[in-house]
Design a protein around this motif. Structure first.
Motif, short mmCIF file in Angstrom:
data_model
loop_
_atom_site.label_atom_id
_atom_site.label_comp_id
_atom_site.label_asym_id
_atom_site.label_seq_id
_atom_site.Cartn_x
_atom_site.Cartn_y
_atom_site.Cartn_z
N LEU A 109 0.80 -1.21 0.00
CA LEU A 109 0.00 0.00 0.00
C LEU A 109 0.84 1.28 0.00
O LEU A 109 0.29 2.37 -0.09
N ASN A 110 2.16 1.16 0.05
CA ASN A 110 3.01 2.31 -0.19
C ASN A 110 3.00 2.69 -1.66
O ASN A 110 3.38 3.78 -2.04
N ARG A 111 2.60 1.74 -2.51
CA ARG A 111 2.69 1.92 -3.95
C ARG A 111 1.34 1.93 -4.65
O ARG A 111 1.27 1.92 -5.87
N GLY A 112 0.22 1.86 -3.89
CA GLY A 112 -1.10 1.88 -4.52
C GLY A 112 -2.20 1.68 -3.49
O GLY A 112 -1.94 1.69 -2.29
N THR A 113 -3.42 1.50 -3.96
CA THR A 113 -4.58 1.33 -3.08
C THR A 113 -5.25 -0.01 -3.35
O THR A 113 -4.95 -0.68 -4.33
N VAL A 114 -6.19 -0.39 -2.46
CA VAL A 114 -6.89 -1.66 -2.60
C VAL A 114 -8.32 -1.51 -2.10
O VAL A 114 -8.60 -0.68 -1.24
N ASP A 115 -9.22 -2.31 -2.66
CA ASP A 115 -10.61 -2.37 -2.21
C ASP A 115 -10.78 -3.69 -1.48
O ASP A 115 -10.85 -4.75 -2.11
N PHE A 116 -10.83 -3.68 -0.13
CA PHE A 116 -10.84 -4.90 0.68
C PHE A 116 -12.25 -5.49 0.79
O PHE A 116 -13.21 -4.78 1.02
N ARG A 117 -12.36 -6.83 0.63
CA ARG A 117 -13.60 -7.56 0.83
C ARG A 117 -13.31 -8.76 1.72
O ARG A 117 -12.48 -9.59 1.37
N PRO A 118 -13.97 -8.91 2.89
CA PRO A 118 -13.72 -10.04 3.80
C PRO A 118 -14.04 -11.40 3.16
O PRO A 118 -14.87 -11.49 2.28
N ALA A 119 -13.36 -12.49 3.66
CA ALA A 119 -13.55 -13.85 3.15
C ALA A 119 -13.88 -14.81 4.28
O ALA A 119 -13.94 -14.42 5.44
N GLN A 120 -14.07 -16.14 3.94
CA GLN A 120 -14.40 -17.17 4.93
C GLN A 120 -13.25 -18.16 5.09
O GLN A 120 -12.33 -18.16 4.31
N ARG A 121 -13.32 -19.08 6.08
CA ARG A 121 -12.25 -20.03 6.42
C ARG A 121 -12.51 -21.44 5.89
O ARG A 121 -13.62 -21.79 5.57
N SER A 122 -11.42 -22.31 5.87
CA SER A 122 -11.53 -23.73 5.49
C SER A 122 -10.64 -24.60 6.38
O SER A 122 -10.04 -24.11 7.32
N GLY A 123 -10.44 -25.96 6.05
CA GLY A 123 -9.81 -26.94 6.94
C GLY A 123 -8.32 -27.22 6.73
O GLY A 123 -7.64 -26.52 6.00
N PRO A 124 -7.76 -28.31 7.38
CA PRO A 124 -6.32 -28.62 7.40
C PRO A 124 -5.78 -29.21 6.08
O PRO A 124 -6.54 -29.71 5.26
N LEU A 125 -4.44 -29.15 5.90
CA LEU A 125 -3.77 -29.69 4.72
C LEU A 125 -3.61 -31.20 4.81
O LEU A 125 -3.39 -31.74 5.90
N THR A 126 -3.66 -31.88 3.65
CA THR A 126 -3.40 -33.32 3.58
C THR A 126 -2.03 -33.55 2.95
O THR A 126 -1.41 -32.61 2.41
N GLU A 127 -1.55 -34.79 2.95
CA GLU A 127 -0.29 -35.13 2.31
C GLU A 127 -0.38 -34.89 0.80
O GLU A 127 0.58 -34.47 0.16
N GLU A 128 -1.55 -35.16 0.21
CA GLU A 128 -1.77 -34.89 -1.22
C GLU A 128 -1.60 -33.40 -1.52
O GLU A 128 -1.01 -33.01 -2.52
N ASP A 129 -2.10 -32.55 -0.64
CA ASP A 129 -1.95 -31.11 -0.79
C ASP A 129 -0.46 -30.73 -0.81
O ASP A 129 -0.01 -29.96 -1.66
N ARG A 130 0.30 -31.29 0.13
CA ARG A 130 1.72 -30.97 0.22
C ARG A 130 2.50 -31.48 -0.99
O ARG A 130 3.43 -30.84 -1.46
N ARG A 131 2.10 -32.65 -1.54
CA ARG A 131 2.73 -33.19 -2.74
C ARG A 131 2.53 -32.23 -3.92
O ARG A 131 3.46 -31.93 -4.67
N LEU A 132 1.30 -31.71 -4.09
CA LEU A 132 1.01 -30.76 -5.15
C LEU A 132 1.88 -29.50 -5.00
O LEU A 132 2.42 -28.98 -5.98
N ALA A 133 2.07 -29.04 -3.77
CA ALA A 133 2.90 -27.86 -3.52
C ALA A 133 4.34 -28.12 -3.95
O ALA A 133 4.98 -27.26 -4.57
N ARG A 134 4.89 -29.30 -3.60
CA ARG A 134 6.27 -29.63 -3.98
C ARG A 134 6.41 -29.67 -5.50
O ARG A 134 7.37 -29.15 -6.06
N GLU A 135 5.45 -30.30 -6.19
CA GLU A 135 5.51 -30.41 -7.65
C GLU A 135 5.43 -29.03 -8.31
O GLU A 135 6.14 -28.75 -9.26
#
Length: 154
Positions: A109-135
């Motif tokens: 925000l030192n370099r521009g502006t933003v229009d903020f909109r709140p969001a919702q939450r979700s659950g924990p990571l699985t091993e499959e999730d972590r494999r996708l991140a590594r790849e």
């Protein structure tokens, strides 16, 4: 608990990659670059050092929010997260990958502006999730450095 947390101020160095894992967990990976500067007392001017690029992995709501924010190459950002140094073997050589598992990420925000909109939450990571991140992080390792050069000022 005793993890290395970092804060990086830089720019989006390559278009973010968004995916949803097989169990429905949103994931987004992007490259963030920053260029350290130092003051040269002999010339009385600021000098740019070599740019640093890191892979940033975002999960769940953060991934969805970054994707919906349409951050693109060159956008100035500030992020915090857990530093991860991964060692892997490719082409019979050991390599290292600096990655940040993002906790927060947003426009600088030192370099521009933003229009903020709140969001919702979700659950924990699985091993499959972590494999996708590594790849996905490994795909960044194969990217040519020219794709990640610092964007030129408009």
């Amino acid at each position: 608990m005793n993890e290395a947390h970092v804060t990086i101020t830089g720019w989006v160095a390559a278009e973010p990659r968004y995916a949803v894992t097989s169990n429905g967990t949103p994931f987004l990976s992007l490259r963030v670059g920053c260029t350290p500067r130092r003051f040269d007392r002999q010339t009385n001017q600021w000098q740019d050092d070599e740019p640093l690029h890191v892979t940033v992995n975002c999960w769940r709501n953060l991934a969805e929010n970054v994707n919906a924010s349409e951050l693109q190459r060159g956008t100035p950002v500030v992020l915090t997260g857990r530093l991860r140094i991964r060692q892997y073997e490719r082409d019979d050589q050991w390599r290292f990958s600096a990655e940040v598992e993002a906790i927060t990420l947003g426009p600088d925000l030192n370099r521009g502006t933003v229009d903020f909109r709140p969001a919702q939450r979700s659950g924990p990571l699985t091993e499959e999730d972590r494999r996708l991140a590594r790849e996905t992080a490994d795909q960044w390792a194969l990217t040519a450095p020219a794709e990640e050069d610092e964007p030129k000022a408009a």
